[in-house]
Design an enzyme around this catalytic site. Structure first.
Site, PDB file in Angstrom:
ATOM      1  CE  LYS A   1      52.614 -35.202   9.207  1.00 47.67           C
ATOM      2  NZ  LYS A   1      52.251 -33.892   9.798  1.00 47.67           N
TER       3      LYS A   1
ATOM      4  CD  GLU B   1      56.444 -47.783  -7.430  1.00 48.05           C
ATOM      5  OE1 GLU B   1      55.473 -48.514  -7.638  1.00 48.05           O
ATOM      6  OE2 GLU B   1      56.542 -46.626  -7.874  1.00 48.05           O
TER       7      GLU B   1
END
Length: 766
Positions: A650, A723
């Site tokens: 999640k 990232e």
């Protein structure tokens, strides 16, 4: 260190959460505190005898302060002091330069250090008052006169002043080259050559930068700071002001977004400390939204790329040079072009990277620093060459798939990029894409499909972790980590709970306090592999200790760790749960109130240096373009990511989808404009600095490839996901716009004027 830190820093899962395992989708343990207001941020900490500081911002881009008139400000009722470079507390100098390093490395700016002005918006004074309102009014009355010097903020007009970086920040690898890219380019039958450009962006997290310095009776400073590392901020404060680290505690239990802007201490921190030291009382300083534009940003970047291939589509040359801005204070560097030597198989690679000094604040890391710009330029160029070859862009990338890092001649520790291409293309329906631009239309809008590849380093740093099992079965795990909205509280608790077979609600992970065991900055997508690896290691040591206690029972005689299981708060021999012993009973039988184990997490340096370690992604987007208005809408996005074992499905998916949102915003909206006459950012507010809003964002599908990497993370097999989600997104949008319109746009953001004008050349020298 105490067992339990105040509840500001100890969110736990609700009762009934139960057992967890890697890959589950688990809601954040800190979620309830955040949505109910129980989570307190740096500007919300109550403190007795609190004074309020308001920053006075400079108005010129370069020069010296000639005089500061504070008389009117001091006359405002409630004003306590106006602090300037002339009356501030003693500070250590900037001359320590690169020996004086926080993360990222270098020499962070020290406000009010001297009369020197390096950029417009630089803080020049701090007004401290009994109320915020009085301080704000008084700050507007401070008058500053300057000796103004000629400034320069125009990167594209000063590319001829570029130079190779001087002493470099930690983690920067100068670009290398291989073969003869110039000769290969000259002789190749199919080639492209173009310039690319990325505008300045600002981080703009919702929580503005703030520091509350609580001044203790003994002079101890307890600082609540918006930062991505409490220990980083403590290091900075103690070194700048010459204080013992035992005299400074920094806490950051909750951080309302940062994206790299909190890696270094920002200037409100030393200003608040100045006020507290000078007045010997608690002081709070909060920056305004406008002042959030007055420190580090993603640097403006210019690229030149030359790509060449044979007629079958095999790359013959990769040539990528970039020039970025830096400040006159220090050389800020990013890994911009290096990715171009890693992503594709090629024997001739030329990479170059240079800087130009500008009269701006030092740039700072912003989500996927370097890659967000460098991969954008490369992936748009790859799309251009695919069209020159009349090849499908995905087929072209697969044709040049790198089985190893060609630039460094190293194998990858793991690489499931092919799987990302396949899964993403299938989910998106890429096989139905017509090759020719302007082939699809829906009413007044042209429809385009674009894709790009993403790459980011898989980082592991050093961390210490403490794990304490209490007699009542509670497990408290601690490290001075940070949670900037990434889910650190939850993921670390999951790792510990799974390792010791405990329900999640019985586990507390403590972070956000500089007195806790060592942790690195929360940046570079390294917290799971680093701190998480430390959590796993500390819990494994606890398991060994618990087994020794259990071996007193007949059922455990002679058993080793591989022979036992930890489930539901018990230890039992494999396959024999009926022989289990509660962990709390083990401690009671041993007369122990608690068991503590500590673990030092270090990278497998000797092993890792033999491999290229990276996360990869494949991004597919659909755009719709109204050419009459120049409007571009992203209507579908699929991101397939290979990031090792996923701990929390999640929060990992949330990280990627949030990064995709930002990639879309980078592609179509975000740009900080400079008036070069004034040397000043002009759209320094949320009204004029455009970011993507709900209507700009479609449903985003995130897919995780099946991957495990025990070179990067011996304990977990994981990599970072923070990232990678943004890398390649802007390029995929740009490539989709070309497919829709046939117009090749090589700059970000792609604004309506560029779509209306058509092919947009980089405005070098203007």
């Amino acid at each position: 260190m105490t067992d339990l830190i105040p509840d500001l820093r100890t969110p736990t899962a609700p009762e009934g959460t139960g057992r967890v395992h890697s890959g589950m989708a688990v809601s954040r343990t800190d979620g309830r505190a955040k949505v109910t207001g129980a989570a307190h941020y740096a500007a919300e900490i109550p403190a007795p005898d609190l004074a309020y500081g308001v920053v006075v911002s400079g108005t010129v881009a370069r020069g010296h302060i000639k005089a500061i008139d504070t008389e009117a400000a001091r006359g405002v009722p409630g004003v306590i002091d106006v602090i300037t470079h002339e009356n501030r507390p003693k500070m250590r100098g900037n001359d320590l330069a690169y020996k004086d390093m926080t993360a990222p490395g270098g020499s962070p700016f020290r406000p009010l250090f001297s009369s020197r002005v390096f950029w417009s918006g630089q803080p020049v004074a701090l007004v401290v008052a009994e109320t915020f309102e009085a301080a704000r009014h008084a700050a507007s009355l401070v008058r500053v006169t300057y000796d103004i010097e000629e400034h320069d903020t125009n990167l594209l007009a000063t590319l001829n002043r570029a130079y190779k970086p001087r002493p470099m920040k930690a983690g920067f690898t100068p670009p290398g080259s291989k073969g003869d890219a110039d000769q290969a380019f000259a002789t190749a039958p199919v080639k492209i050559e173009a310039e690319y450009y990325n505008a300045v962006e600002h981080h703009n997290p919702m929580e503005m930068f703030a520091s509350t310095v609580v001044y203790g009776e003994d002079g101890h400073l307890t600082i609540y700071d918006k930062t991505q590392s409490s220990q980083n901020s403590r290091w900075y404060v103690s070194h700048v002001f010459g204080l013992s680290k035992n005299k400074v505690t920094v806490r950051n239990p909750y951080v309302g977004g940062a994206f790299g802007s909190g890696l270094r201490p920002q200037y409100q921190l030393p200003l608040a400390v100045m006020g507290a030291l000078k007045l010997k009382r608690s002081v709070r300083v909060v920056l305004t939204r406008r002042q959030m534009f007055s420190f580090g940003h993603r640097p403006e970047t210019w690229h030149k790329i030359k790509l060449a291939a044979d007629r079958d589509g095999k790359l013959q040359a990769v040539w990528h040079e970039a020039i970025q801005e830096t400040s006159r204070l220090e050389d800020y560097v990013e890994v911009v072009v290096n990715w171009s030597g890693q992503l594709y198989a090629c024997d001739n690679i030329h990479l170059g990277y240079q800087l130009v000094e500008q009269d701006r604040a030092t740039p700072i890391d912003m989500r996927a620093p370097g890659a967000a710009h460098g991969v954008h330029a490369l992936e748009v160029a790859m799309d251009e060459l695919a069209y020159e070859l009349r090849m499908d862009p995905l087929a072209f990338r697969l044709k040049n798939y790198a089985e190893h890092n060609h630039l460094e001649d190293k194998p990858f520790s793991s690489k499931e990029l092919r799987q990302c291409y396949r899964l993403g293309a299938e989910r998106f329906g890429w096989k139905d894409r017509p090759v020719e631009p302007r082939s699809m239309r829906d009413g007044d809008e042209l429809v385009g499909w674009g894709m790009a590849t993403g790459i980011w380093d898989s980082l592991v740093m050093i961390a210490r972790v403490s794990a304490v099992l209490h007699a009542d079965g509670r497990l408290v795990v601690s490290s001075a980590a940070s949670d900037i909205g990434t889910g650190t509280y939850t993921v670390m608790a999951m790792i510990a709970a799974e390792r010791l077979g405990l329900p999640l609600e019985r586990v507390t992970f403590q972070l956000g306090d500089s007195t806790l065991p060592l942790a690195p900055v929360e940046g570079g997508s390294s917290h799971v592999t680093t701190v998480g690896g430390g959590v796993a290691g500390a819990c494994d040591k606890l398991k060994a200790t618990l087994l020794k206690l259990a071996q007193k029972a007949p059922a455990f005689k002679g058993l080793k760790l591989k022979d036992v299981e930890f489930n539901d708060g018990r230890i039992h021999p494999h396959g024999q749960p009926e022989q289990g012993i509660l962990l709390s009973d083990l401690l009671a039988q041993a007369g122990r109130e608690r068991i503590e184990e500590k673990y030092l997490m270090t990278p497998q340096m000797l092993k890792q240096r033999k491999f290229s370690r990276a996360v990869h992604s494949a991004v597919f987007v659909e755009v719709r373009v109204n050419e009459r208005l120049g409007m571009v809408r992203v209507t579908r996005a699929v991101s397939a990511v290979a990031a090792g074992r996923i701990i929390n499905a999640k929060t990992a998916a949330s990280q990627v989808s949030g990064a995709v949102v930002w990639g879309i915003s980078q592609a179509l909206h975000e740009e900080t404009f400079t008036d070069h006459r004034l040397g000043r950012f002009m759209n320094h507010n949320y009204a004029e600095y455009h970011v993507a809003v709900n209507k700009d964002i479609p449903a985003i599908e995130v897919i995780f490839a099946d991957e495990e990497d025990r070179i990067v993370s011996k304990q977990l097999g994981a990599k970072g996901v923070g990232e990678i989600g943004i890398v390649g997104v802007a390029a995929a949008v740009a490539n989709a716009v070309f497919h829709a319109t046939g117009k090749r746009l090589r700059t970000t953001p792609i604004t309506p004027d560029k779509v209306l004008l058509g092919d947009h050349e980089v405005p070098v020298g203007k």
